[in-house]
Scaffold this motif. Sequence first.
Motif, PDB file in Angstrom:
ATOM      1  N   ARG A 119       0.859  -1.179   0.000  1.00 34.86           N
ATOM      2  CA  ARG A 119       0.000   0.000   0.000  1.00 34.86           C
ATOM      3  C   ARG A 119       0.903   1.239   0.000  1.00 34.86           C
ATOM      4  O   ARG A 119       2.019   1.206   0.522  1.00 34.86           O
ATOM      5  CB  ARG A 119      -0.908   0.017   1.230  1.00 34.86           C
ATOM      6  CG  ARG A 119      -2.101  -0.913   1.148  1.00 34.86           C
ATOM      7  CD  ARG A 119      -3.056  -0.695   2.314  1.00 34.86           C
ATOM      8  NE  ARG A 119      -2.430  -0.982   3.585  1.00 34.86           N
ATOM      9  CZ  ARG A 119      -2.906  -0.576   4.763  1.00 34.86           C
ATOM     10  NH1 ARG A 119      -4.011   0.146   4.826  1.00 34.86           N
ATOM     11  NH2 ARG A 119      -2.278  -0.883   5.884  1.00 34.86           N
ATOM     12  N   THR A 122      -3.418   5.959   2.384  1.00 33.69           N
ATOM     13  CA  THR A 122      -4.813   5.729   2.739  1.00 33.69           C
ATOM     14  C   THR A 122      -5.557   7.058   2.787  1.00 33.69           C
ATOM     15  O   THR A 122      -4.966   8.118   3.035  1.00 33.69           O
ATOM     16  CB  THR A 122      -4.955   5.038   4.109  1.00 33.69           C
ATOM     17  OG1 THR A 122      -4.365   5.863   5.129  1.00 33.69           O
ATOM     18  CG2 THR A 122      -4.279   3.685   4.103  1.00 33.69           C
ATOM     19  N   TRP A 254      -7.842   3.014   0.030  1.00 35.69           N
ATOM     20  CA  TRP A 254      -6.382   2.903  -0.060  1.00 35.69           C
ATOM     21  C   TRP A 254      -5.910   2.798  -1.503  1.00 35.69           C
ATOM     22  O   TRP A 254      -6.622   2.355  -2.387  1.00 35.69           O
ATOM     23  CB  TRP A 254      -5.872   1.706   0.745  1.00 35.69           C
ATOM     24  CG  TRP A 254      -6.698   0.460   0.647  1.00 35.69           C
ATOM     25  CD1 TRP A 254      -7.774   0.134   1.427  1.00 35.69           C
ATOM     26  CD2 TRP A 254      -6.536  -0.633  -0.270  1.00 35.69           C
ATOM     27  NE1 TRP A 254      -8.286  -1.098   1.050  1.00 35.69           N
ATOM     28  CE2 TRP A 254      -7.547  -1.593   0.019  1.00 35.69           C
ATOM     29  CE3 TRP A 254      -5.624  -0.893  -1.293  1.00 35.69           C
ATOM     30  CZ2 TRP A 254      -7.678  -2.780  -0.693  1.00 35.69           C
ATOM     31  CZ3 TRP A 254      -5.745  -2.081  -2.016  1.00 35.69           C
ATOM     32  CH2 TRP A 254      -6.770  -3.007  -1.695  1.00 35.69           C
TER      33      TRP A 254
END
Length: 325
Positions: A119, A122, A254
């Motif tokens: 990731r 967010t 995200w």
Amino acid sequence: MFSKFIKGAAVALSLAGLVAAPASAQKFPDRPITLIVPWAAGGGTDTVARIFAALFEKEIGQPVNVVNRTGGGGVVGHSAIQTATPDGYTIGFGTSEIAYFKTLGLADITPDSFDLISRVSTLPAGLTVKVDGPYKTAADVVVAMKAQPKGTLSSSGSGQGGPWHMAIAGLAKAAGLPADTVKWVPSQGGAPALNDLAAGGLSMVTASPVEAKALSDAGKVKILAVMDSQRLSSNPDVPTIKEATGLDWQLVNWFSLIAPKGIPADIRARIVSAAEATHKSEEFQSRLKERGINPVWDGSEGFKAFAASFSKTAADLLKDLGLAK
């Protein structure tokens, strides 16, 4: 004699192959890299992707071309990433939709369809209302959700079954109510939904506070809470939903770095190293934080664990909403 020659030639070719493979890998990249964004230019995903790409190309040593592949609610772009040649020259920016495309019956795409690198950031959901409306706090909204008949209150911010739809559904469930307590009005994104809210057409909007900031600064809407475990640096006075209501609920959208499966290990390692260095850079961190976007780097294993958990949460909510196929 001839057989000895053949054996010798075979050994030579084998050794040449062993030498050539690392040499080829060491050349990577020797041409521009394509970064596919499954959403339109100017949106949240595109914004983060372009900030990342501009800094990533300095680390990787080649131009990084951002290509927006839109359509199908994100299916077109994500499919293009999934089916790209796994040579390291095409990577992508994946979004939370990969966790529930299959649940919604939109495409046979799941997090397992990709090489999950990490990731990158967010963007939490929020709870925003009209400034001169009846709700002054997030607790007021929850009280109204419990007091009014199902479907009386309305919310918006994304398409049907999208992240901001799941945000209000999850809040309702956390309050002990049916997931569909608040009527969902599908929209093309946070901006049009917020304009509708300011005009009096909605009870609330659950898009990110980042999207609501402009109208909030203009005094037309009020951000009551953020659906995350911590407050946003861009909105430090806005409480978390738990602080405001006591309800333990979070929903964060995200953005992530993903790639087609099968990229050679040494080339993948080069991409990961350059991407992590980009993410750690002070410029990347500051450019995201000043926009109210949280930088995150959890690596491949952390991302896999998160995606599995998020997929289950999404599947449960979409089932409760009657949207699971």
